[in-house]
Structures are given as C-alpha cells and as structure tokens.
Scaffold this active site. Sequence first.
Site, PDB file in Angstrom:
ATOM      1  N   HIS A  62       0.841  -1.209   0.000  1.00 45.05           N
ATOM      2  CA  HIS A  62       0.000   0.000   0.000  1.00 45.05           C
ATOM      3  C   HIS A  62       0.869   1.250   0.000  1.00 45.05           C
ATOM      4  CE1 HIS A  62       1.223  -0.376   4.208  1.00 45.05           C
ATOM      5  NE2 HIS A  62       0.867   0.890   4.386  1.00 45.05           N
ATOM      6  N   ASP A  69       0.487   5.102   1.941  1.00 45.35           N
ATOM      7  CA  ASP A  69      -0.258   5.528   3.125  1.00 45.35           C
ATOM      8  C   ASP A  69      -1.440   6.434   2.733  1.00 45.35           C
ATOM      9  OD1 ASP A  69       1.330   4.110   4.938  1.00 45.35           O
ATOM     10  OD2 ASP A  69       2.848   5.696   4.954  1.00 45.35           O
ATOM     11  N   HIS A  84       4.727   0.190   0.225  1.00 46.55           N
ATOM     12  CA  HIS A  84       5.489  -0.581   1.203  1.00 46.55           C
ATOM     13  C   HIS A  84       4.615  -1.680   1.793  1.00 46.55           C
ATOM     14  CE1 HIS A  84       3.682   2.905   3.176  1.00 46.55           C
ATOM     15  NE2 HIS A  84       3.599   2.185   4.282  1.00 46.55           N
ATOM     16  N   ARG A 125       5.474   6.584  13.599  1.00 49.25           N
ATOM     17  CA  ARG A 125       5.549   7.217  12.277  1.00 49.25           C
ATOM     18  C   ARG A 125       5.081   8.658  12.372  1.00 49.25           C
ATOM     19  NH1 ARG A 125       1.667   4.685   8.058  1.00 49.25           N
ATOM     20  NH2 ARG A 125       0.490   6.602   8.163  1.00 49.25           N
TER      21      ARG A 125
END
Length: 285
Positions: free
Chosen positions: A106, A108, A255, A270
């Site tokens: 995917h 983000d 990723h 993150r």
Amino acid sequence: MCKVNFANEVTVTPLTPVFGAEVEGVQLASATPEQLDAIKEAFWQHKVLVFRNQTLSVEQHKAFARHFGPLHVHPRYSHLGAPGDPELFIIDTHADSKYSNGEAWHSDVSCEPLPPLASLLYIEQPPPDGGGDTLFADMCEAFDALSKPVKEWLLGLTAEHDGRKDLAAYNVRLKPSQTYPRARHPIVTRHPETGQPILFVNGSFTSRVIGLAKAESDAMLNMLCAHIESNPRWQCRVRWSPNTLVMWDNRCTQHHAIWDYYPHARHARRVTVRCTEEPKAWLQP
Ligand code: SIN
C-alpha cells in the site's frame, strides 16, 4: 554500486541500482542546512532513505519531518476520534495482536484528497530475533515496465481510493455517525519534483476504476496489483537495526510490513508529512 559524498560529509549509498539508499554522516536531530539540502536531493533521487544510529525524541522526529512540509493527521484521529497525539501514528504489534498494521502492499492513506508526501518511521528496538523488515516498491519503475498498449490504456483513467476498504481489512466498520476519506486520483500521476510518471493504485485503498464495469475494474486492478507485487526488480527490503529511521516518498512508492517475528513485539512510531497539492495526471510529452 556508487557512494556519493557531498561536501558536508553526508554519504549516500544506494540499496539497489533502482531505488532506496542508506545515508550516513548525519545526525537528524541536529542536521545543518547543507546536510538537509543533501538529504532532500537524495530523497527525490532514491525515494526511500535509511538513517541508522539516530537518537530521536518525538519532538526531534517531528522537527526533522517538518523540513519536508506540514505534519499530517491520520484519519483515525480526525475521523474516528482515536486518542493520542494526532501527529503520531503508532504501530504496535505483539503476541496478542490480531492484525499487524501495513501487512499488505500500500501507500499511506491514498484515500485522502491530498495523500501524504512522505512518511518517516522510527524504530528504537526491532524484534530481538530479527524480522519485521519493510519491503518497498518503486511505482515509477513499475509503470515504466508495463507494455506500451497497457500504458496508453491507463493514461486518462481515474480510480477511486476508499478508506473503508482498508478499514475492512482490520475488521473495522464505521458507525452510522462516522465518515472516512474517499477520493479519486489519476491512475498515472506525475511526480511534482522529478516529473516522472507514477503508477498510482494500491491493493489496500484503490476500490474501482471510474467508468468501467465492476468486472472490468476488478480485472484491471488485480492485474496492476499483481504486476506491482510480482517483480523484485522494483522492490527493495529494509532490515531494521536499533535506532533506525526510514523515510519514503509516499507519492511514488508502496510498502509492505512483514510480520514474521511472532511471538515477539515490534513497536514503531511514524510521523507523516502532508502534501499541499493533489496528485496530477501525467501527460505524455
Ligand atoms: C506502515 O507505515 O504502513 C508500516 C510500515 C512498517 O511498519 O514497516
């Protein structure tokens, strides 16, 4: 494999000839303007950067991310009212977890009208016996590898990215009072800095191709996702060591986090950088 030494001693070593690089010679908490310029140049070129042996408090992590733009608030805060610091996205997988965040290819939150520019993931202590690597895929290279007729077919098409598709993978259903982002983006977008064409669909969020019958849309998205996943030539794999920060260009990479460390835990934080412009279609020169 060449190393590039910038005047200020920042060293950039490619992970593969296609994309990804390790950067040495800089402490992100105290980077000089010259080092930041070198990092930005390396970021546009390599798309995924790995910085090892970094000591970063939450505020230092955010401050480094802000050099690339304003910070993003994840829809789990803005739309679902999750508690916590809205500028931090915590990934916490342990022996009792039912799901591990990001365990599928995917980019983000591509369901947002302005999908994030970059994500910066920091891990202080990876799982003790190894594992928990992150895979990346270069969507410029994936587009380039398609045949000419398929490229021409995709130009001019638009796809819907629906956050509810991603939530369903974690068994989360919206209450009648809740909404979640949904947006339409060109299937082939243009990188704002490099001008490169990008294949901008992903299995977690892209729900349909606008204007196609459902069977046609499903077949096209399945074909493109299989293409993205199929070839290690446009993929690289990052192995985490203690105190590592990895940043990726979310507009042109995907990723996949690997959950292979059960029963150990993996904790990551993150910080994500907001994009200030919507994805634009790539126009054939
Ligand atoms: C994510 O940001 O999707 C998670 C990546 C990872 O945990 O390696």
